[in-house]
Design a protein around this motif. Structure first.
Motif: not given
Length: 81
Positions: A10-27, A32-38
């Motif tokens: 989560x800290x890495x994602x926030x440091x990259x200034x990405x929303x969880x939805x944006x990461x999901x769309x791009x990866x 739900x997986x990203x939230x669990x992993x965070x």
């Protein structure tokens, strides 16, 4: 590297200034997986975890592959010393 010097996903994602939805769309990894992993990166499948690190352009050595709470606790202890 000590736990206090590592980051959560989560800290890495926030440091990259990405929303969880944006990461999901791009990866292609579900929100739900990203939230669990965070919360607990040890639940991540190895291949997807490394794909995510590559997406963030960060080394495995800098990210804690376990429970986020362990990192937060280590940060608090390091600050209180």
């Amino acid at each position: 590297m000590s736990l206090a010097n590592q980051l959560t996903l989560k800290q890495v994602r926030e440091n990259c200034k990405k929303s969880i939805e944006q990461v999901s769309d791009e990866t292609g990894i579900s929100v739900s997986k990203l939230k669990r992993w965070e919360k607990d990166a040890s639940k991540a499948e190895t291949y997807e975890f490394f794909c995510l690190l590559q997406y963030y352009k960060i080394s495995f050595n800098h990210v804690h592959a376990g429970k986020a709470e362990d990192v937060y606790k280590a940060h608090r202890e390091a600050v209180s010393v």
